[in-house]
Design a protein around this motif. Structure first.
Motif, PDB file in Angstrom:
ATOM      1  N   PHE A 119       0.834  -1.205   0.000  1.00 35.74           N
ATOM      2  CA  PHE A 119       0.000   0.000   0.000  1.00 35.74           C
ATOM      3  C   PHE A 119       0.870   1.257   0.000  1.00 35.74           C
ATOM      4  CE2 PHE A 119      -2.193   3.411   2.291  1.00 35.74           C
ATOM      5  CZ  PHE A 119      -3.274   3.585   1.457  1.00 35.74           C
ATOM      6  N   GLY A 120       1.934   1.261   0.790  1.00 37.76           N
ATOM      7  CA  GLY A 120       2.840   2.411   0.833  1.00 37.76           C
ATOM      8  C   GLY A 120       3.480   2.670  -0.513  1.00 37.76           C
ATOM      9  N   THR A 121       3.930   1.614  -1.182  1.00 41.00           N
ATOM     10  CA  THR A 121       4.547   1.762  -2.496  1.00 41.00           C
ATOM     11  C   THR A 121       3.547   2.283  -3.517  1.00 41.00           C
ATOM     12  OG1 THR A 121       6.087  -0.033  -1.994  1.00 41.00           O
ATOM     13  CG2 THR A 121       5.820   0.549  -4.305  1.00 41.00           C
ATOM     14  N   VAL A 122       2.335   1.752  -3.494  1.00 43.47           N
ATOM     15  CA  VAL A 122       1.286   2.209  -4.418  1.00 43.47           C
ATOM     16  C   VAL A 122       0.941   3.671  -4.138  1.00 43.47           C
ATOM     17  CG1 VAL A 122      -1.146   1.899  -5.068  1.00 43.47           C
ATOM     18  CG2 VAL A 122       0.357  -0.081  -4.863  1.00 43.47           C
ATOM     19  N   ALA A 123       0.889   4.047  -2.864  1.00 42.20           N
ATOM     20  CA  ALA A 123       0.576   5.438  -2.511  1.00 42.20           C
ATOM     21  C   ALA A 123       1.660   6.387  -3.022  1.00 42.20           C
ATOM     22  CB  ALA A 123       0.414   5.569  -0.998  1.00 42.20           C
ATOM     23  N   VAL A 124       2.920   6.003  -2.848  1.00 42.12           N
ATOM     24  CA  VAL A 124       4.021   6.843  -3.331  1.00 42.12           C
ATOM     25  C   VAL A 124       3.973   6.953  -4.852  1.00 42.12           C
ATOM     26  CG1 VAL A 124       6.543   6.979  -3.528  1.00 42.12           C
ATOM     27  CG2 VAL A 124       5.501   6.436  -1.329  1.00 42.12           C
ATOM     28  N   LEU A 125       3.727   5.839  -5.535  1.00 39.48           N
ATOM     29  CA  LEU A 125       3.593   5.874  -6.997  1.00 39.48           C
ATOM     30  C   LEU A 125       2.460   6.806  -7.422  1.00 39.48           C
ATOM     31  CD1 LEU A 125       4.147   2.130  -7.953  1.00 39.48           C
ATOM     32  CD2 LEU A 125       5.526   4.061  -8.707  1.00 39.48           C
ATOM     33  N   ALA A 126       1.323   6.723  -6.721  1.00 37.01           N
ATOM     34  CA  ALA A 126       0.173   7.564  -7.055  1.00 37.01           C
ATOM     35  C   ALA A 126       0.496   9.044  -6.878  1.00 37.01           C
ATOM     36  CB  ALA A 126      -1.034   7.177  -6.201  1.00 37.01           C
ATOM     37  N   VAL A 127       1.222   9.382  -5.819  1.00 34.86           N
ATOM     38  CA  VAL A 127       1.596  10.785  -5.584  1.00 34.86           C
ATOM     39  C   VAL A 127       2.505  11.292  -6.702  1.00 34.86           C
ATOM     40  CG1 VAL A 127       2.941  12.294  -4.061  1.00 34.86           C
ATOM     41  CG2 VAL A 127       1.250  10.732  -3.091  1.00 34.86           C
ATOM     42  N   PHE A 128       3.497  10.482  -7.092  1.00 30.06           N
ATOM     43  CA  PHE A 128       4.396  10.903  -8.166  1.00 30.06           C
ATOM     44  C   PHE A 128       3.653  11.052  -9.491  1.00 30.06           C
ATOM     45  CE2 PHE A 128       8.117   9.279  -5.615  1.00 30.06           C
ATOM     46  CZ  PHE A 128       8.702  10.528  -5.461  1.00 30.06           C
ATOM     47  N   VAL A 129       2.789  10.103  -9.811  1.00 35.77           N
ATOM     48  CA  VAL A 129       2.030  10.182 -11.067  1.00 35.77           C
ATOM     49  C   VAL A 129       1.111  11.403 -11.050  1.00 35.77           C
ATOM     50  CG1 VAL A 129       0.247   9.047 -12.452  1.00 35.77           C
ATOM     51  CG2 VAL A 129       2.192   7.730 -11.600  1.00 35.77           C
ATOM     52  N   ALA A 130       0.436  11.638  -9.932  1.00 34.94           N
ATOM     53  CA  ALA A 130      -0.439  12.813  -9.832  1.00 34.94           C
ATOM     54  C   ALA A 130       0.363  14.104  -9.985  1.00 34.94           C
ATOM     55  CB  ALA A 130      -1.186  12.805  -8.499  1.00 34.94           C
ATOM     56  N   GLY A 131       1.526  14.155  -9.360  1.00 35.14           N
ATOM     57  CA  GLY A 131       2.371  15.337  -9.481  1.00 35.14           C
ATOM     58  C   GLY A 131       2.822  15.570 -10.905  1.00 35.14           C
ATOM     59  N   ILE A 132       3.184  14.502 -11.601  1.00 34.14           N
ATOM     60  CA  ILE A 132       3.615  14.628 -13.001  1.00 34.14           C
ATOM     61  C   ILE A 132       2.459  15.098 -13.874  1.00 34.14           C
ATOM     62  CG2 ILE A 132       4.377  13.302 -15.014  1.00 34.14           C
ATOM     63  CD1 ILE A 132       6.044  11.588 -12.990  1.00 34.14           C
ATOM     64  N   VAL A 133       1.280  14.524 -13.658  1.00 34.31           N
ATOM     65  CA  VAL A 133       0.106  14.917 -14.440  1.00 34.31           C
ATOM     66  C   VAL A 133      -0.245  16.380 -14.163  1.00 34.31           C
ATOM     67  CG1 VAL A 133      -2.386  14.555 -14.702  1.00 34.31           C
ATOM     68  CG2 VAL A 133      -0.833  12.599 -14.682  1.00 34.31           C
ATOM     69  N   LEU A 134      -0.251  16.776 -12.890  1.00 33.84           N
ATOM     70  CA  LEU A 134      -0.616  18.156 -12.544  1.00 33.84           C
ATOM     71  C   LEU A 134       0.404  19.163 -13.061  1.00 33.84           C
ATOM     72  CD1 LEU A 134      -1.985  17.651  -8.928  1.00 33.84           C
ATOM     73  CD2 LEU A 134      -3.282  18.166 -10.996  1.00 33.84           C
ATOM     74  N   THR A 135       1.687  18.850 -12.985  1.00 33.29           N
ATOM     75  CA  THR A 135       2.688  19.791 -13.513  1.00 33.29           C
ATOM     76  C   THR A 135       2.619  19.835 -15.037  1.00 33.29           C
ATOM     77  OG1 THR A 135       4.434  18.103 -13.435  1.00 33.29           O
ATOM     78  CG2 THR A 135       4.275  19.623 -11.564  1.00 33.29           C
ATOM     79  N   GLY A 136       2.209  18.749 -15.669  1.00 36.91           N
ATOM     80  CA  GLY A 136       2.022  18.757 -17.122  1.00 36.91           C
ATOM     81  C   GLY A 136       0.885  19.667 -17.525  1.00 36.91           C
ATOM     82  N   HIS A 137      -0.206  19.665 -16.730  1.00 37.19           N
ATOM     83  CA  HIS A 137      -1.336  20.561 -17.018  1.00 37.19           C
ATOM     84  C   HIS A 137      -0.923  22.020 -16.830  1.00 37.19           C
ATOM     85  CE1 HIS A 137      -4.367  17.564 -17.729  1.00 37.19           C
ATOM     86  NE2 HIS A 137      -4.136  16.965 -16.572  1.00 37.19           N
ATOM     87  N   GLU A 138      -0.100  22.302 -15.815  1.00 35.95           N
ATOM     88  CA  GLU A 138       0.368  23.671 -15.593  1.00 35.95           C
ATOM     89  C   GLU A 138       1.209  24.165 -16.769  1.00 35.95           C
ATOM     90  OE1 GLU A 138       2.495  23.924 -11.927  1.00 35.95           O
ATOM     91  OE2 GLU A 138       0.750  23.413 -10.716  1.00 35.95           O
ATOM     92  N   GLU A 139       2.091  23.284 -17.276  1.00 37.15           N
ATOM     93  CA  GLU A 139       2.944  23.675 -18.394  1.00 37.15           C
ATOM     94  C   GLU A 139       2.125  23.951 -19.650  1.00 37.15           C
ATOM     95  OE1 GLU A 139       5.864  20.630 -18.870  1.00 37.15           O
ATOM     96  OE2 GLU A 139       6.896  21.140 -17.010  1.00 37.15           O
ATOM     97  N   ARG A 140       1.080  23.151 -19.889  1.00 36.35           N
ATOM     98  CA  ARG A 140       0.253  23.337 -21.091  1.00 36.35           C
ATOM     99  C   ARG A 140      -0.590  24.603 -21.002  1.00 36.35           C
ATOM    100  NH1 ARG A 140      -1.634  18.152 -20.094  1.00 36.35           N
ATOM    101  NH2 ARG A 140       0.114  16.785 -20.417  1.00 36.35           N
ATOM    102  N   SER A 141      -0.993  24.982 -19.777  1.00 35.72           N
ATOM    103  CA  SER A 141      -1.861  26.159 -19.626  1.00 35.72           C
ATOM    104  C   SER A 141      -1.081  27.464 -19.675  1.00 35.72           C
ATOM    105  CB  SER A 141      -2.651  26.075 -18.316  1.00 35.72           C
ATOM    106  OG  SER A 141      -1.782  26.158 -17.211  1.00 35.72           O
ATOM    107  N   GLN A 142       0.249  27.400 -19.569  1.00 37.04           N
ATOM    108  CA  GLN A 142       1.042  28.650 -19.581  1.00 37.04           C
ATOM    109  C   GLN A 142       1.399  29.073 -20.963  1.00 37.04           C
ATOM    110  OE1 GLN A 142       4.391  28.025 -17.009  1.00 37.04           O
ATOM    111  NE2 GLN A 142       3.143  28.153 -15.181  1.00 37.04           N
TER     112      GLN A 142
END
Length: 142
Positions: A119-142
């Motif tokens: 569960f800890g490993t999956v949670a860490v993976l989810a946080v990294f993937v969410a961060g990558i997706v969210l920073t990708g949206h920020e880059e596209r909107s700028q």
């Protein structure tokens, strides 16, 4: 603010900026050396894989070396982006973190059955993937 205070403040800011730049140069040199060594190690392991009697274990060692090289190169990308833009980019660090977690799962946790660790490993993976997706949206909107 008086003229003397303003020039003193500019001097201090320039000094700290130059110290930061010098530290990043040293980090870039160290990461470059580590990148070459890790690529050499990956190449050596690939050549050794041909003659290895235990192919699955050899493949895991090759994957570990390649993923380490990717992580180092991603960190080096972060430093070079700072040199170009003078801004810190979070996305390459998130990608390096994601690569490190994947490397950890492949190398260390293949046979883990502890639900808390999984569960800890999956949670860490989810946080990294969410961060990558969210920073990708920020880059596209700028």
């Amino acid at each position: 603010m008086s003229l003397d205070e303003e020039s003193s403040l500019r001097f201090v800011l320039r000094l700290f900026s130059n110290v930061q730049l010098a530290v990043y140069v040293v980090i870039a040199v160290m990461l470059s050396l580590v990148a070459f060594v890790s690529l050499y190690d990956a190449g050596r392991l690939i050549l050794a894989l041909v003659a290895a009697p235990d192919t699955p274990a050899g493949i895991i060692k090759v994957l570990e070396a390649v993923l380490l090289s990717i992580t180092v190169m991603t960190l080096l990308t972060t430093v070079t982006v700072f040199f170009r833009t003078r801004q810190f980019e979070a996305r390459p660090l998130l990608i390096a973190g994601l690569t490190s977690v994947i490397r950890h799962v492949i190398v260390s946790n293949i046979a883990v059955t502890d639900p808390i660790q999984i569960f800890g490993t999956v949670a860490v993976l989810a946080v990294f993937v969410a961060g990558i997706v969210l920073t990708g949206h920020e880059e596209r909107s700028q």
